[in-house]
Structure formats: C-alpha cells, structure tokens
Scaffold this motif. Structure first.
Motif, short mmCIF file in Angstrom:
data_model
loop_
_atom_site.label_atom_id
_atom_site.label_comp_id
_atom_site.label_asym_id
_atom_site.label_seq_id
_atom_site.Cartn_x
_atom_site.Cartn_y
_atom_site.Cartn_z
N MET A 81 78.97 31.92 -100.95
CA MET A 81 79.17 32.94 -101.99
C MET A 81 80.45 32.67 -102.76
N GLY A 129 74.21 34.60 -105.17
CA GLY A 129 75.22 33.64 -104.74
C GLY A 129 76.63 33.98 -105.20
N TYR A 130 76.81 35.19 -105.73
CA TYR A 130 78.12 35.61 -106.23
C TYR A 130 78.51 36.95 -105.61
#
Length: 257
Positions: A1, A25-26
């Motif tokens: 992440m 993914g953030y």
C-alpha cells in the motif's frame, strides 16, 4: 500500500482521491481546512483531517490547492528529502515550490477525468519518480514534457475537458432541437466523443485520415464537414486554448513576484 495525502479536497483534489480509491493499493489521507469539503470524498479516503500534521508521513503528498494558496500551505508543510511533493497548481513553477521544501518536487497537470481513471496528464520532473508514475498510470494516460511547456499542457489537457463539454453540449442541444430526447441525445453525443477519442489513441492514422474514413462521397458526414471546413470553428477552438495558455503564464508571473 502506498501512503498518499491530498491537500485540498475541491474538484481536482476530489477527483484524484476518487480515482486512486477506485484503483486500489493506496492508503489515502484527505486534508482540507474546511470540514464540509469532505462530504463528497469521505467514502473514498481512509482518513480525513483538518490538521496538516497528519499528512507529513505520506510517501507522496499532492498539493491540490489554488495557486494563491500554495505559499500559505508551504509555510506550514514540513516534508523530508525522501518524500515526494506533487504540485498541480496552474502557473506555479517547480522552482517556486522546491525553494520551500526538502521533498522531491514533481509538477503535474492532471484533469477531472482522474475521477473515472481516464485522466490525461502532463508531468515535468528532473528524474522519473516511481511512485508518481504508478499513480498517474492508475489514473489514466500521461506524457512527460519540459516544464517550459506546462502552460500549453495546462490549456490543452487541464482546461480541455471544459472545451469538450461545451462541444458535447452544442451537439446535444441541436439534436434536441431536431427532435431527439435530451437524455438520449446526451448519451449519444458523449459516447461519440468517447469513442472517437479512443479511436485516435488506438490508431496510428492522422486526424485527417480518420475524418476521411468517416466521410463517404455525397454522404451525410461530408455534408456536415463542409460546414465545419467553411467555418472559423478551428480558429475559435485554437483561440480558446491560447487564451487559457496565456492565463497560465500570467499566473506563473504572479506566483514569482
């Protein structure tokens, strides 16, 4: 992440937050001085805050505020050399921002299509930044340009969506006048622009050759194109882009005073 903070949750900041959330993914922190700004993006951010201290540990910090607010934020934003500060403020040069921070500064001109991950962006940097490359790739398409061309990019892909919205609206309006339902005309006009744009991106043919491919001798398309070719519309669209470029240059001069 990847830890990303977005400073400023207006239209453009909100579009970036929404698009990055959709990409996955953030870990996103959204900062704004106005808590009401969180209403439209709260579902997409992992954290919302009015405390600037909360953004200081992110790998990438995106400065998504108006040009005149940039100096005020930089006064209180203390970042380290290993962090990246992305600035999207029109007319504010990398040098102006870099003089106020230890972080690596990357200048980007995005657009509102980040919201749907169809963004067109221009980026200027001294060296490629892997985190920024990943973010821009997840949000759409990007090109790398020299910073002295950023005013043109600001006009083209930054202001460009408004010009396209105007043209879509003009086509929709006339189709309604010719009898089509307004909502159906909106869908057909918008999808036509979307499909035409995708055709350009996937083709190596010139714009002129693509126009010719739609035009049959004596057909409907060439009849309409004759109207456009005989008009000043190309000049007017170009003038709109040039006006936006000049304003970006003016903002740059104001920021450096």
């Amino acid at each position: 992440m990847m830890d990303v903070s977005v400073i400023g949750c207006g239209n453009m900041g909100g579009a970036l937050i929404t698009g990055l959330s959709d990409a996955g993914g953030y870990r996103i922190t959204a900062y704004d001085v106005d808590p009401d700004a969180f209403e439209s993006i709260e579902a997409y951010a992992d954290r919302t805050t009015t405390d600037l201290d909360d953004v200081r540990d992110s790998e990438v910090v995106v400065l998504a505020v108006k040009p005149d607010i940039v100096p005020l934020v930089l006064e209180d934003l203390d970042l380290r050399a290993e962090q990246t500060l992305v600035t999207i403020a029109a007319g504010v040069s990398t040098d102006v921002v870099a003089s106020e921070t230890d972080a690596t500064v990357v200048r980007v001109m995005p657009n509102l299509a980040a919201r749907t991950r169809n963004m067109a962006a221009a980026v200027a940097w001294e060296a490629p930044d892997e985190n920024v490359e990943r973010m821009l790739g997840d949000l759409g398409e990007f090109v790398v340009i020299d910073e002295n061309l950023m005013d043109v990019a600001t006009a083209l892909n930054g202001s460009g969506p408004a010009f396209v919205f105007y043209l879509v609206g003009a086509m929709q309006k006339r189709a309604v006048e010719e009898g089509l339902d307004a909502e159906k005309a909106r869908v057909l006009a918008a999808q036509t622009f979307k499909g035409a744009a995708e055709t350009i991106l996937r083709s190596e043919e010139s714009i002129e050759d693509l126009i010719d491919a739609v035009c049959s001798p004596g057909g409907t398309t060439i009849e309409g194109m004759d109207v456009l070719w005989d008009s000043d519309v190309e000049q007017e669209v170009g003038d709109a882009l040039s006006a936006a470029r000049r304003r970006s240059a003016e903002l740059a001069e104001e920021a450096e005073k």
